[in-house]
Design an enzyme around this catalytic site. Structure first.
Site: not given
Ligand code: C5P
Length: 234
Positions: A66, A69, A212
Site C-alpha cells: 500500500k 508517498d 483469517r
Molecule cells: O484476515 P482478513 O481476511 O480480514 O485479511 C484481509 C487482508 O486484506 C489483510 O491482509 C488486509 O491487510 C488486506 N486488505 C484489506 N483491505 C484493503 C486492502 C487490503 O483488508 N482495502
C-alpha cells in the site's frame, strides 16, 4: 484481460508472524491456490526472501505494501517491487493522487520492459474495508476508482459492497480486488464492510483476498476448498 478473468480468484493473505508459518501455509494450500498475498507484516520481517520462496514454488505474489508517498518515492518503490521479479500484482493508495498513480504505472512499465518481464498489475486502495460504512462511502470509493482508472491503474481494491457500482461505471476490464471476505458464520474481526465469497463474485469482483478465515482455521486446506465452492456458486 480474458486471462485475468479465468484465473483462480482466491488470494490468500499470508498474515503470519514467521516465515516458517508462511511456508507451511503455501505448502498446504498450493493444491488449490495460485496467488499468495505478502503484506507489511511478513515483508517488514523477511523482505524479498518470502517473495522468492513463493516464486520458486511456481505461485504468484500479490505484494500488498500500500505505497502512499510523494510521486517520485512511490515510482521508485514500484520499480524496486518490479525488480523482485515475480510480483504479479501490487497495491498503492489512490489517496496519493493522480500524479503519484501515473508515475507508479510508468515506472512499472519502464522497469518491466527493460528487464523483459511481465508488468505487475497495479491496483489502488480506495477505502479500507475496516472503515465503517458511511452514507458517502460508495461515492468516495467510486470517485477514487475513477481517478485510478484515469491515472492508468489496472484496477482497485474495494469492498464487495462497492464492486457492483465500480463494475457498472468503469467497465468489465477494470480489475476489482475484494478483501473483507467472510463465509457465512465466521468472525468479522476488525473488518466492517464484509461480504460472503459468492456475493463478492456476483457483484463483479475478480479477486477475493482471504486472510483469517483460512489462515486461522484448524484445517486451512478445507477452509480454502469450502470458500472455493462458495465462489463457484457465485
Ligand atoms: O484476515 P482478513 O481476511 O480480514 O485479511 C484481509 C487482508 O486484506 C489483510 O491482509 C488486509 O491487510 C488486506 N486488505 C484489506 N483491505 C484493503 C486492502 C487490503 O483488508 N482495502
Amino acid at each position: 484481460m480474458a486471462t485475468i478473468m479465468k484465473q483462480n480468484p482466491l488470494i490468500i493473505a499470508l498474515d503470519v508472524e514467521t516465515i516458517e508459518e508462511a511456508k507451511e501455509l503455501v505448502e498446504k494450500l498450493s493444491p488449490v491456490v495460485d496467488t499468495f498475498k505478502v503484506g507489511s507484516q511478513l515483508f517488514t520481517a523477511y523482505g524479498p526472501s518470502i517473495v522468492q520462496y513463493i516464486v520458486e514454488k511456481k505461485k504468484k505474489v500479490f505484494l500488498d505494501l500500500k505505497f502512499h508517498d510523494i510521486p517520485n518515492t512511490v515510482a521508485n518503490a514500484v520499480s524496486s517491487a518490479v525488480g523482485l521479479k515475480g510480483v504479479f500484482m501490487l497495491t498503492i493508495h489512490t489517496l496519493g493522487g493522480k500524479e503519484m498513480m501515473m508515475r507508479a504505472q510508468e515506472a512499472a512499465q519502464q522497469k518491466s520492459k527493460s528487464w523483459g518481464i511481465l508488468k505487475p498489475l497495479i491496483v489502488g486502495i480506495t477505502v479500507l474495508t475496516s472503515d465503517d460504512q458511511k452514507d458517502n462511502t460508495s461515492a468516495i470509493v467510486l470517485e477514487r476508482a475513477k481517478l485510478a482508472k484515469e491515472s492508468g491503474l489496472d484496477g482497485v481494491v474495494a469492498s464487495s459492497q462497492e464492486a457492483a457500482l465500480i463494475r457498472k461505471n468503469l467497465g468489465k476490464d477494470f480489475i476489482i480486488v475484494t478483501p473483507g471476505i467472510r463465509p457465512a458464520g465466521s468472525e468479522a474481526g476488525d473488518q466492517k464492510r464484509v461480504t460472503t465469497p459468492a456475493e463478492a463474485i456476483l457483484n463483479g469482483s475478480n479477486f477475493l483476498v482471504v486472510g483469517r478465515p483460512i489462515v486461522k482455521a484448524a484445517d486451512p486446506l478445507k477452509a480454502a476448498k469450502d470458500i472455493l465452492k462458495e465462489i463457484e456458486k457465485g
